[in-house]
Design a protein around this motif. Structure first.
Motif, PDB file in Angstrom:
ATOM      1  N   ASP A   1      -6.316  11.347   6.591  1.00  0.00           N
ATOM      2  CA  ASP A   1      -5.322  10.605   5.827  1.00  0.00           C
ATOM      3  C   ASP A   1      -5.272  11.212   4.434  1.00  0.00           C
ATOM      4  OD1 ASP A   1      -4.683   7.194   4.808  1.00  0.00           O
ATOM      5  OD2 ASP A   1      -3.288   8.663   5.630  1.00  0.00           O
ATOM      6  N   GLU A   2      -5.559  10.454   3.393  1.00  0.00           N
ATOM      7  CA  GLU A   2      -5.486  10.986   2.029  1.00  0.00           C
ATOM      8  C   GLU A   2      -6.849  11.096   1.361  1.00  0.00           C
ATOM      9  OE1 GLU A   2      -2.925  12.529   1.111  1.00  0.00           O
ATOM     10  OE2 GLU A   2      -1.658  11.776   2.715  1.00  0.00           O
ATOM     11  N   LEU A   3      -7.913  11.156   2.155  1.00  0.00           N
ATOM     12  CA  LEU A   3      -9.256  11.433   1.646  1.00  0.00           C
ATOM     13  C   LEU A   3      -9.571  12.890   1.928  1.00  0.00           C
ATOM     14  CD1 LEU A   3     -12.056  10.675   0.504  1.00  0.00           C
ATOM     15  CD2 LEU A   3     -12.716  10.128   2.865  1.00  0.00           C
ATOM     16  N   PHE A   4      -9.902  13.620   0.881  1.00  0.00           N
ATOM     17  CA  PHE A   4     -10.270  15.025   1.002  1.00  0.00           C
ATOM     18  C   PHE A   4     -11.722  15.179   0.580  1.00  0.00           C
ATOM     19  CE2 PHE A   4      -5.782  14.791   0.629  1.00  0.00           C
ATOM     20  CZ  PHE A   4      -5.299  15.798   1.440  1.00  0.00           C
ATOM     21  N   VAL A   5     -12.520  15.818   1.418  1.00  0.00           N
ATOM     22  CA  VAL A   5     -13.932  16.064   1.144  1.00  0.00           C
ATOM     23  C   VAL A   5     -14.082  17.576   1.056  1.00  0.00           C
ATOM     24  CG1 VAL A   5     -16.293  15.737   1.954  1.00  0.00           C
ATOM     25  CG2 VAL A   5     -14.569  13.966   2.393  1.00  0.00           C
ATOM     26  N   SER A   6     -14.564  18.064  -0.093  1.00  0.00           N
ATOM     27  CA  SER A   6     -14.541  19.498  -0.368  1.00  0.00           C
ATOM     28  C   SER A   6     -15.865  19.994  -0.918  1.00  0.00           C
ATOM     29  CB  SER A   6     -13.458  19.809  -1.414  1.00  0.00           C
ATOM     30  OG  SER A   6     -12.217  19.287  -1.027  1.00  0.00           O
TER      31      SER A   6
ATOM     32  N   ARG B   1       0.834  -1.189   0.000  1.00  0.00           N
ATOM     33  CA  ARG B   1       0.000   0.000   0.000  1.00  0.00           C
ATOM     34  C   ARG B   1       0.874   1.246   0.000  1.00  0.00           C
ATOM     35  NH1 ARG B   1      -3.295  -2.888  -1.893  1.00  0.00           N
ATOM     36  NH2 ARG B   1      -5.060  -3.745  -0.787  1.00  0.00           N
ATOM     37  N   GLY B   2       0.345   2.311  -0.590  1.00  0.00           N
ATOM     38  CA  GLY B   2       1.053   3.587  -0.582  1.00  0.00           C
ATOM     39  C   GLY B   2       1.877   3.836  -1.820  1.00  0.00           C
ATOM     40  N   ARG B   3       1.619   3.105  -2.895  1.00  0.00           N
ATOM     41  CA  ARG B   3       2.423   3.296  -4.097  1.00  0.00           C
ATOM     42  C   ARG B   3       1.643   3.930  -5.230  1.00  0.00           C
ATOM     43  NH1 ARG B   3       4.310  -2.361  -5.627  1.00  0.00           N
ATOM     44  NH2 ARG B   3       2.128  -2.684  -5.211  1.00  0.00           N
ATOM     45  N   LEU B   4       0.332   3.697  -5.329  1.00  0.00           N
ATOM     46  CA  LEU B   4      -0.429   4.132  -6.492  1.00  0.00           C
ATOM     47  C   LEU B   4      -1.251   5.381  -6.208  1.00  0.00           C
ATOM     48  CD1 LEU B   4      -1.523   3.666  -9.371  1.00  0.00           C
ATOM     49  CD2 LEU B   4      -3.249   2.175  -8.352  1.00  0.00           C
ATOM     50  N   ILE B   5      -2.152   5.305  -5.268  1.00  0.00           N
ATOM     51  CA  ILE B   5      -3.050   6.417  -4.995  1.00  0.00           C
ATOM     52  C   ILE B   5      -2.350   7.425  -4.091  1.00  0.00           C
ATOM     53  CG2 ILE B   5      -5.274   7.119  -4.005  1.00  0.00           C
ATOM     54  CD1 ILE B   5      -5.564   5.365  -6.511  1.00  0.00           C
TER      55      ILE B   5
END
Length: 142
Positions: A51-56, A8-12
């Motif tokens: 984490d790496e989810l952004f809600v805007s 995990r942590g390579r693509l997204i």
């Protein structure tokens, strides 16, 4: 039994969701993240993140561009040349420009390109600048 291994942590790099009602989304995500023991990373007038989810909101600087289905996925690139190549390949194979390769104001060294895929999703490749990583990915074996 065969052992399975994931990295995990390579693509997204990050995923962005655009919502109509940020207050309602903040209440929703705060509740589910609390149950899942995922800390909220912060919030401002147009964004919340964990984490790496952004809600805007649609007015957020980070999600500007042509209005799409507003699904946003960012892939990690190893360098600026890879961002440039991503943009060229995407345009050659049915994508539409949604932001030519270049530096963005999100943080120093943020170099990205944006395209709309054939369904109108906002796809990004980003290179965050030279950095030392503690690992290339997180290895999960079970």
């Amino acid at each position: 039994m065969t052992k399975q291994e994931l990295h995990r942590g390579r693509l997204i790099d990050h995923i962005g969701l655009v919502v109509r009602d940020l207050a309602a989304s903040k209440a929703f995500y705060a509740a589910v993240f609390d149950v899942l023991k995922i800390p909220m990373g912060g919030s401002d007038a147009h964004n919340i993140w964990a984490d790496e989810l952004f809600v805007s909101t649609p007015g957020s600087e980070e999600v500007q561009g042509q209005l799409t289905g507003r699904h946003h996925i960012a892939f990690q690139a190893q360098n600026r040349a890879m961002v440039d190549a991503f943009h060229k390949a995407a345009l050659t194979h049915g994508g539409t420009n949604n932001g030519a390769p270049g530096e963005r104001p999100y943080h120093p060294g943020y170099y990205a390109a944006f395209v709309l895929d054939p369904d109108g999703n906002n796809i990004e490749a980003v290179f965050h600048g030279e950095a030392e990583r503690s690992a290339t990915s997180v290895r999960i074996a079970f």
